[in-house]
Design a protein around this motif. Structure first.
Motif, PDB file in Angstrom:
ATOM      1  N   GLY A  73      43.723  69.363  81.595  1.00 52.50           N
ATOM      2  CA  GLY A  73      43.761  68.032  81.019  1.00 52.50           C
ATOM      3  C   GLY A  73      44.206  67.036  82.070  1.00 52.50           C
ATOM      4  N   SER A  74      44.771  65.941  81.621  1.00 54.78           N
ATOM      5  CA  SER A  74      45.203  64.893  82.545  1.00 54.78           C
ATOM      6  C   SER A  74      46.486  65.292  83.262  1.00 54.78           C
ATOM      7  CB  SER A  74      45.420  63.594  81.772  1.00 54.78           C
ATOM      8  OG  SER A  74      45.879  62.582  82.615  1.00 54.78           O
ATOM      9  N   ASP A  91      50.126  69.838  83.682  1.00 53.85           N
ATOM     10  CA  ASP A  91      49.067  69.465  82.752  1.00 53.85           C
ATOM     11  C   ASP A  91      49.730  68.802  81.547  1.00 53.85           C
ATOM     12  OD1 ASP A  91      47.002  69.379  80.821  1.00 53.85           O
ATOM     13  OD2 ASP A  91      45.977  71.037  81.795  1.00 53.85           O
ATOM     14  N   TYR A  92      49.646  67.485  81.509  1.00 50.76           N
ATOM     15  CA  TYR A  92      50.340  66.712  80.474  1.00 50.76           C
ATOM     16  C   TYR A  92      49.801  67.045  79.083  1.00 50.76           C
ATOM     17  CZ  TYR A  92      52.434  62.560  78.295  1.00 50.76           C
ATOM     18  OH  TYR A  92      53.168  61.704  77.497  1.00 50.76           O
ATOM     19  N   GLN A  93      48.496  67.301  78.982  1.00 51.43           N
ATOM     20  CA  GLN A  93      47.896  67.553  77.674  1.00 51.43           C
ATOM     21  C   GLN A  93      48.116  68.990  77.204  1.00 51.43           C
ATOM     22  OE1 GLN A  93      43.973  66.163  78.810  1.00 51.43           O
ATOM     23  NE2 GLN A  93      44.186  64.339  77.535  1.00 51.43           N
TER      24      GLN A  93
END
Length: 414
Positions: A73-74, A91-93
């Motif tokens: 992810g972002s 991975d922030y998401q």
């Protein structure tokens, strides 16, 4: 008697050298306009606007850290690299940290989503130090620590101030009266393994009456004893870079053309700079001021069209707020400071080209300009370590963020 004479002569020699240094410094300052908030600092080095770099730099692309079997992810937050050249991408998401070998192959994932030990709800910052990965969870105000040899979870420590009943920080009551919620928003691992914890309230909503007077506060936390050793170590004014519309509501936070604060941690020293000028102050690990240096900045004019160009695909309220905003006459002097492991600072300086930065590489001791080079803004420099430079870029075909490593070649200026 002869020995005594030699010592006196030796002493006079160094006094003479020191006097020459002061005279040279004063002469240099006469050609430079120094801001009021800079000129009275002790141990200040002022550099000439005509200073030329002494080194040449070449960057050669080597490795891209990606894996077709790993759906990332972002990133949104910082990337880290360990002593073996392994890369750690938060991975922030997905709420995990992806680990890659130095050759670009996928190694493992660290942590997972959850509320238990070694689990995350909101990864905010990561740091590599002393063979461990330290992960700050903003939601739960905790630090999760992992052994990078075994990729195992070691411990979690709570950073919340709710348990600080004996000696809470001096600013705690005042911030609560303003309905601010100061939480750990950043940290650095000191040479002794303890943490420098940065507190602040990053939440800005339509209620803007508590924006003024916000600060960044720095405390010292004992990693092994799981307790704060000292509060009020350092205090810095908050960035305050909000964009307000005609109704008095916040429509944007972290506006790039407004003054903001930047920090870096180099070895055993903390470096702070305001983006409005190329002026950097250094503090030791106990929060004591050490020295500062100053470079005249390029002063790139800021036109309304340039500011709007950055937000051409933004919400209509943002565009209106920018049009009604009181713009500064120039862009900030710089955007980012990054330390490397050779006691140098890498600073992204604004240029006339809105798509490019000119990166200055400075000696972290005195600010001497070593080299400089132009680099696209879209290739965000994240880490400089062991002669390698790591960027965060977006793949033009997939649209996904990826980390790319470059080899750094520094040579003498011809």
């Amino acid at each position: 008697m002869e020995k005594c004479k030699r010592e006196i002569s030796h002493s006079r020699f160094w006094i003479w050298v020191a006097c020459l240094a002061v005279i040279y410094s004063c002469a240099a300052e006469k050609d430079v306009e120094i801001p009021e908030h800079v000129e009275d600092l002790d141990n200040l080095t002022v550099h000439s606007p005509d200073m030329e770099p002494t080194r040449e730099i070449v960057l050669e692309e080597e490795v891209t850290y990606e894996d077709a079997e790993v759906i990332r992810g972002s990133i949104l937050i910082n990337v880290e690299v360990d002593e073996q050249g392994r890369v750690y991408i938060p991975d922030y998401q997905a709420k995990v940290v992806h680990a890659y070998n130095a050759d670009g192959s996928y190694l493992d994932s660290i942590g997972r989503q959850g509320r238990g030990p070694g689990e995350f709800q909101m990864i905010w910052k990561i740091r590599v130090a002393n063979g461990n990965l330290h992960v700050l969870d903003y939601m739960y105000q905790k630090m999760s620590v992992f052994d990078l040899q075994a990729m195992d979870h070691i411990r979690d420590v709570s950073l919340s101030l709710n348990e600080e009943t004996d000696a809470p920080p001096s600013w705690l009551d005042q911030t609560r009266k303003k309905k601010l919620s100061y939480k750990p928003i950043d940290f650095y691992v000191r040479s002794d393994g303890n943490y420098l914890i940065f507190f602040g309230d990053e939440a800005v909503s339509s209620v803007v009456d508590n924006v003024e007077g916000r600060t960044y506060e720095v405390s010292l936390y004992d990693f092994l004893e799981k307790k704060y050793l000292k509060h009020d170590l350092l205090s810095f004014a908050w960035t305050g870079q909000t964009l307000i519309d005609q109704e008095g509501e916040t429509v944007m936070f972290r506006v790039p053309y407004k003054r903001s604060s930047r920090f870096a941690y180099s070895g055993k020293e903390l470096i702070h700079g305001w983006t409005e000028d190329l002026h950097f102050k250094t503090y030791n690990e106990e929060g004591q001021y050490q020295r500062a240096f100053f470079h005249p900045d390029p002063e790139i004019p800021l036109e309304l069209e340039d500011a709007l160009a950055r937000y051409q695909n933004s919400d209509e309220n943002v565009v209106k707020a920018i049009r009604n905003d009181t713009l500064p006459e120039t862009w900030p002097a710089f955007n980012t400071i990054k330390p490397d492991d050779e006691h140098r600072l890498w600073v992204s300086v604004y240029t006339d080209d809105l798509e490019m930065y000119e990166w200055w590489v400075l000696d972290a001791e005195n600010g001497e300009l070593l080299t400089r080079f132009e680099w696209p803004k879209e290739k965000q420099i994240e880490v400089i370590k062991s002669g390698k430079l790591y960027t965060r870029e977006r793949d033009k075909e997939t649209g996904l963020e990826e980390v790319v490593r470059y080899d750094i070649k520094l040579g003498e200026q011809e």
